[in-house]
Design an enzyme around this catalytic site. Structure first.
Site, short mmCIF file in Angstrom:
data_model
loop_
_atom_site.label_atom_id
_atom_site.label_comp_id
_atom_site.label_asym_id
_atom_site.label_seq_id
_atom_site.Cartn_x
_atom_site.Cartn_y
_atom_site.Cartn_z
N GLU A 108 -10.41 5.24 0.96
CA GLU A 108 -10.15 4.20 -0.02
C GLU A 108 -10.97 2.98 0.39
OE1 GLU A 108 -5.93 3.56 -0.27
OE2 GLU A 108 -5.57 5.72 -0.26
N ASP B 14 -1.73 -7.82 0.32
CA ASP B 14 -2.30 -7.52 1.63
C ASP B 14 -1.79 -8.48 2.71
OD1 ASP B 14 -3.92 -5.39 0.74
OD2 ASP B 14 -5.31 -6.82 -0.14
N TYR C 24 0.99 7.05 -4.98
CA TYR C 24 0.98 6.24 -3.75
C TYR C 24 2.39 5.68 -3.54
CZ TYR C 24 -1.26 2.83 -0.53
OH TYR C 24 -1.67 2.07 0.56
#
Length: 262
Positions: free
Chosen positions: A46, A57, A172
């Site tokens: 990825e 993040d 995911y």
């Protein structure tokens, strides 16, 4: 059949994906890192598209994104670099980023460029599912791109079922609703969440991400899903000297094997 589907047909367990940020640590390091990861035994990659406001993040990936932007990485530059992707890398490759840079580049242009350079799928965490369905799904299908949806511990069963219907690669599973970079803490609550998803017997394979950093957490995640995704722990390696030489040992440690030499 794209490379993601081929991978999961050939390998159903302990699938290892590695995330890293395009343009970090150096503007021209993206393909070197990708090639080294494949040689070391990663199953798919990825590549993160850096963005100035990466809300999901943690500090490690935020820092890599900021450095990549300072290095001059953009969507346009990344696609220029990826022209040689399939001369050097054969495993599946996905791009992961936020919706704003994709919209600025143009969704149709983005999808067609992905197909042109050999990218197999896209992960855009902040792209609403209804927008994908109504506006962009046809473009993804025409370019044989998998759009990867994310599930969190609070995602309803109805939404998970709909995601499973819309997906054509893998799903995911976020191990937590927090940001990236936190070590996986498998409490009874997290185990219940993983078990609940597994018991749903979804049509698509599942990969667990957020907090996978070593063989213990990778193995634990692989008990509940087809494999796991490692991000922050790998990006830390890229901040070290001679990082390419350290990749085989890192991948070997995740898999609980000796490093692949090359």
């Amino acid at each position: 059949m794209n490379r993601i589907k081929q991978l999961f047909e050939q390998k159903r367990n302990n699938v290892l994906s590695i995330y890293f940020t395009a343009g970090y640590p150096n503007i021209d390091s993206t393909l070197d890192i990708a090639e080294a990861l494949e040689k070391a035994g990663a199953d798919f990659l990825e590549i993160g598209v850096p963005y100035s406001d990466p809300l999901a993040d943690g500090p490690v990936i935020q820092n890599s994104s900021q450095k990549a932007i300072e290095n001059g990485m953009t969507v346009k530059v990344l696609f220029e670099q990826l022209k040689d992707l399939r001369k050097r890398v054969s495993i599946p490759v996905l791009l992961m980023g936020y919706v704003n840079p994709v919209l600025q580049y143009g969704v149709e242009n983005f999808c067609s460029k992905c197909a042109e350079v050999g990218v197999d799928g896209v992960i855009v965490p902040d792209l609403p599912m209804y927008e994908y369905e109504e506006l962009y799904q046809d473009c993804f299908i025409q370019n044989q791109l998998s759009n990867i949806f994310l599930i969190t511990p609070t995602t309803s069963e109805a939404r998970i079922r709909r995601i499973d219907e819309l997906s054509n690669g893998f799903i995911y599973l976020l191990s937590t609703s927090s940001t990236t970079g936190k070590n996986l803490s498998v409490s009874s609550q997290v185990e219940d969440y993983f078990s609940r998803i597994k018991s749903m017997e979804l049509r698509n394979p599942t990969m667990i991400g957020f907090g996978i950093s070593d063989n213990k957490s990778f193995s634990k995640a692989s008990e509940y899903a087809n494999g796991a995704i490692v991000g922050s722990a790998f990006v830390k390696i890229l901040a070290e000297e001679n990082y390419l030489e350290k990749i085989p040992e890192f991948i070997g440690s995740l898999k609980g094997k000796e490093a692949v030499s090359y």
